[in-house]
Design a protein around this motif. Structure first.
Motif, PDB file in Angstrom:
ATOM      1  N   VAL A  32     -18.348 -29.405  38.313  1.00 50.10           N
ATOM      2  CA  VAL A  32     -17.579 -29.268  37.076  1.00 50.10           C
ATOM      3  C   VAL A  32     -16.801 -28.482  37.526  1.00 50.10           C
ATOM      4  O   VAL A  32     -16.698 -27.155  38.626  1.00 50.10           O
ATOM      5  N   THR A  33     -15.392 -28.530  37.330  1.00 51.29           N
ATOM      6  CA  THR A  33     -14.087 -27.762  37.807  1.00 51.29           C
ATOM      7  C   THR A  33     -13.320 -26.683  36.459  1.00 51.29           C
ATOM      8  O   THR A  33     -12.392 -26.104  36.438  1.00 51.29           O
ATOM      9  N   ASP A  34     -13.872 -27.271  35.321  1.00 58.79           N
ATOM     10  CA  ASP A  34     -13.091 -26.375  33.997  1.00 58.79           C
ATOM     11  C   ASP A  34     -14.110 -26.131  32.738  1.00 58.79           C
ATOM     12  O   ASP A  34     -14.285 -27.364  32.647  1.00 58.79           O
ATOM     13  N   VAL A  35     -14.012 -24.999  31.949  1.00 61.39           N
ATOM     14  CA  VAL A  35     -15.015 -25.404  31.125  1.00 61.39           C
ATOM     15  C   VAL A  35     -14.238 -24.545  30.000  1.00 61.39           C
ATOM     16  O   VAL A  35     -13.603 -23.508  30.198  1.00 61.39           O
ATOM     17  N   ASP A  36     -13.693 -25.317  28.990  1.00 63.24           N
ATOM     18  CA  ASP A  36     -12.930 -24.488  27.679  1.00 63.24           C
ATOM     19  C   ASP A  36     -13.687 -25.189  26.792  1.00 63.24           C
ATOM     20  O   ASP A  36     -14.170 -25.639  26.362  1.00 63.24           O
ATOM     21  N   VAL A  37     -13.535 -23.876  25.562  1.00 65.97           N
ATOM     22  CA  VAL A  37     -14.510 -24.077  24.340  1.00 65.97           C
ATOM     23  C   VAL A  37     -14.062 -23.176  23.390  1.00 65.97           C
ATOM     24  O   VAL A  37     -12.874 -22.305  23.800  1.00 65.97           O
ATOM     25  N   ASN A  38     -14.129 -23.557  22.734  1.00 56.16           N
ATOM     26  CA  ASN A  38     -13.183 -23.449  21.209  1.00 56.16           C
ATOM     27  C   ASN A  38     -14.009 -23.550  20.154  1.00 56.16           C
ATOM     28  O   ASN A  38     -14.904 -24.051  19.713  1.00 56.16           O
ATOM     29  N   LEU A  39     -14.354 -21.837  19.974  1.00 60.66           N
ATOM     30  CA  LEU A  39     -15.151 -21.172  18.976  1.00 60.66           C
ATOM     31  C   LEU A  39     -14.894 -21.656  17.325  1.00 60.66           C
ATOM     32  O   LEU A  39     -15.506 -22.177  16.708  1.00 60.66           O
ATOM     33  N   THR A  40     -14.000 -22.425  17.397  1.00 63.01           N
ATOM     34  CA  THR A  40     -13.316 -22.452  15.785  1.00 63.01           C
ATOM     35  C   THR A  40     -13.644 -23.699  15.132  1.00 63.01           C
ATOM     36  O   THR A  40     -14.493 -24.190  14.433  1.00 63.01           O
ATOM     37  N   THR A  41     -13.631 -24.580  16.137  1.00 63.77           N
ATOM     38  CA  THR A  41     -14.108 -25.994  16.089  1.00 63.77           C
ATOM     39  C   THR A  41     -16.184 -26.249  16.972  1.00 63.77           C
ATOM     40  O   THR A  41     -16.125 -27.381  16.526  1.00 63.77           O
ATOM     41  N   GLY A  42     -16.305 -25.384  17.510  1.00 73.96           N
ATOM     42  CA  GLY A  42     -17.092 -25.553  18.199  1.00 73.96           C
ATOM     43  C   GLY A  42     -17.096 -26.708  19.420  1.00 73.96           C
ATOM     44  O   GLY A  42     -18.069 -27.194  20.321  1.00 73.96           O
ATOM     45  N   ALA A  43     -15.687 -26.843  19.758  1.00 73.11           N
ATOM     46  CA  ALA A  43     -16.144 -27.773  21.248  1.00 73.11           C
ATOM     47  C   ALA A  43     -15.818 -27.342  21.739  1.00 73.11           C
ATOM     48  O   ALA A  43     -15.287 -26.296  22.238  1.00 73.11           O
ATOM     49  N   VAL A  44     -16.334 -27.925  23.196  1.00 68.15           N
ATOM     50  CA  VAL A  44     -16.736 -27.959  24.467  1.00 68.15           C
ATOM     51  C   VAL A  44     -15.760 -29.081  25.171  1.00 68.15           C
ATOM     52  O   VAL A  44     -16.733 -30.007  25.715  1.00 68.15           O
ATOM     53  N   THR A  45     -14.789 -28.802  26.224  1.00 73.21           N
ATOM     54  CA  THR A  45     -14.194 -29.493  26.788  1.00 73.21           C
ATOM     55  C   THR A  45     -15.009 -29.561  28.524  1.00 73.21           C
ATOM     56  O   THR A  45     -14.387 -28.089  28.837  1.00 73.21           O
ATOM     57  N   ILE A  46     -15.031 -29.725  29.272  1.00 73.43           N
ATOM     58  CA  ILE A  46     -14.725 -29.925  30.116  1.00 73.43           C
ATOM     59  C   ILE A  46     -14.862 -30.591  31.701  1.00 73.43           C
ATOM     60  O   ILE A  46     -14.349 -32.411  30.831  1.00 73.43           O
ATOM     61  N   THR A  47     -14.628 -30.691  32.378  1.00 75.85           N
ATOM     62  CA  THR A  47     -13.355 -31.206  33.348  1.00 75.85           C
ATOM     63  C   THR A  47     -14.274 -31.283  34.711  1.00 75.85           C
ATOM     64  O   THR A  47     -14.955 -29.773  35.442  1.00 75.85           O
ATOM     65  N   SER A  48     -14.844 -32.751  34.839  1.00 70.39           N
ATOM     66  CA  SER A  48     -15.440 -32.381  36.380  1.00 70.39           C
ATOM     67  C   SER A  48     -14.627 -33.714  37.169  1.00 70.39           C
ATOM     68  O   SER A  48     -14.249 -34.560  36.655  1.00 70.39           O
ATOM     69  N   ALA A  49     -15.132 -33.536  38.551  1.00 72.53           N
ATOM     70  CA  ALA A  49     -14.856 -34.073  39.638  1.00 72.53           C
ATOM     71  C   ALA A  49     -16.090 -35.958  39.720  1.00 72.53           C
ATOM     72  O   ALA A  49     -15.552 -36.377  40.328  1.00 72.53           O
ATOM     73  N   ASP A  50     -16.796 -35.569  38.368  1.00 71.64           N
ATOM     74  CA  ASP A  50     -17.496 -36.815  38.753  1.00 71.64           C
ATOM     75  C   ASP A  50     -18.535 -36.522  37.412  1.00 71.64           C
ATOM     76  O   ASP A  50     -18.622 -35.412  36.125  1.00 71.64           O
ATOM     77  N   GLU A  51     -18.637 -38.059  36.779  1.00 70.79           N
ATOM     78  CA  GLU A  51     -19.708 -37.874  35.617  1.00 70.79           C
ATOM     79  C   GLU A  51     -21.017 -36.915  36.002  1.00 70.79           C
ATOM     80  O   GLU A  51     -21.707 -36.820  36.225  1.00 70.79           O
ATOM     81  N   LEU A  52     -21.162 -36.352  34.715  1.00 69.21           N
ATOM     82  CA  LEU A  52     -21.347 -35.390  33.615  1.00 69.21           C
ATOM     83  C   LEU A  52     -23.020 -36.183  32.395  1.00 69.21           C
ATOM     84  O   LEU A  52     -22.187 -36.740  32.161  1.00 69.21           O
TER      85      LEU A  52
END
Length: 70
Positions: A32-52
């Motif tokens: 995992v290289t980055d995690v972005d949390v949006n509290l308003t929508t409940g969305a979490v975007t995970i950026t990674s160098a390999d499949e999770l």
């Protein structure tokens, strides 16, 4: 090296502490290289160098008291 973006919906995130806990736990996963949390929508975007795998993400979220919704 590939960059992979996955967006998940997470239940129960209501405050900055929730976002911080989720970010910390997911950031600790391998590749995992980055995690972005949006509290308003409940969305979490995970950026990674390999499949999770979804179960792996769900297990990490469970450590914070949160769960995937879709």
């Amino acid at each position: 090296m590939h960059t992979i973006y996955n967006v998940y919906r997470v239940a129960g995130m209501t405050c900055d502490h929730c976002a911080s806990s989720v970010t910390e736990e997911l950031s600790a996963l391998d590749h995992v290289t980055d995690v972005d949390v949006n509290l308003t929508t409940g969305a979490v975007t995970i950026t990674s160098a390999d499949e999770l795998s979804r179960p792996r993400v769900a297990a990490a979220l469970a450590e914070t008291g949160h769960r995937l919704t879709d």
